[in-house]
Design an enzyme around this catalytic site. Structure first.
Site, PDB file in Angstrom:
ATOM      1  N   GLN A 180      -1.536   0.974   1.024  1.00 60.80           N
ATOM      2  CA  GLN A 180      -2.882   0.865   0.181  1.00 60.80           C
ATOM      3  C   GLN A 180      -2.984  -0.362  -0.938  1.00 60.80           C
ATOM      4  OE1 GLN A 180      -4.701   4.630  -0.443  1.00 60.80           O
ATOM      5  NE2 GLN A 180      -6.423   3.956  -1.128  1.00 60.80           N
ATOM      6  N   PHE A 181      -3.408  -1.285  -0.035  1.00 61.75           N
ATOM      7  CA  PHE A 181      -3.752  -2.624  -0.732  1.00 61.75           C
ATOM      8  C   PHE A 181      -4.729  -2.329  -1.892  1.00 61.75           C
ATOM      9  CE2 PHE A 181      -7.462  -3.116   2.196  1.00 61.75           C
ATOM     10  CZ  PHE A 181      -8.247  -3.826   1.227  1.00 61.75           C
ATOM     11  N   THR A 182      -5.861  -1.336  -1.734  1.00 62.01           N
ATOM     12  CA  THR A 182      -6.601  -1.261  -2.749  1.00 62.01           C
ATOM     13  C   THR A 182      -5.915  -0.683  -4.104  1.00 62.01           C
ATOM     14  OG1 THR A 182      -7.055   0.972  -2.104  1.00 62.01           O
ATOM     15  CG2 THR A 182      -8.509  -0.724  -1.116  1.00 62.01           C
TER      16      THR A 182
END
Length: 147
Positions: free
Chosen positions: A78-80
């Protein structure tokens, strides 16, 4: 490296309507990677998460780890988690690692968990995913590999 860890009774991840990973009881780990992370960060977080004492013992106190209770992990990239929302209304993702580094360290993190004997199910790196879980407790923690 940053992780959101959620104790769950059951969890799954779907991509394009297909279930690609699911667990019964255990932890859902949303994992984000930043530019200066290394395998050392992945090993640190894998060890920390596997040994976090967030399950109740016979006295009802959080004294048991995932390893103690034999739980599984659903690991989702999850890059967010590295979205910076301090300015404006649109998150800035400049702190998120490039996909090549992020995927490599995500896979290393999962390997370190498996080396501890933990069953690890995953999402699909870079895909749009639907993650479902029943949060147990609820217990949700945020961990960083660097202070």
């Amino acid at each position: 490296m940053r992780a959101v860890v959620q104790r769950s009774r059951e969890a799954s991840v779907m991509v394009d309507g297909e279930t690609v990973g699911e667990i019964s009881s255990g932890l859902v780990v949303l994992l984000g990677v930043t530019h200066d992370d290394t395998e050392k960060d992945a090993a640190f977080l894998a060890d920390k998460i596997a040994n976090l004492r967030i399950y109740e013992d016979e006295s009802g106190k959080m004294n048991l780890s995932l390893l103690d209770v034999g739980g599984d992990i659903l690991s989702v990239s999850q890059f967010t988690l590295y979205g910076d929302c301090r300015k404006g209304r649109r998150p800035n993702f400049m702190a998120a690692a490039k996909p090549e580094l992020a995927n490599s360290l995500y896979e290393a993190f999962n390997s370190f968990l498996r080396e501890k004997g933990i069953k690890v199910e995953t999402g699909r790196f870079g895909a749009m995913m639907d993650v479902s879980l029943i949060n147990d407790g609820p217990v949700t923690l945020i961990l960083d590999s660097q202070a």
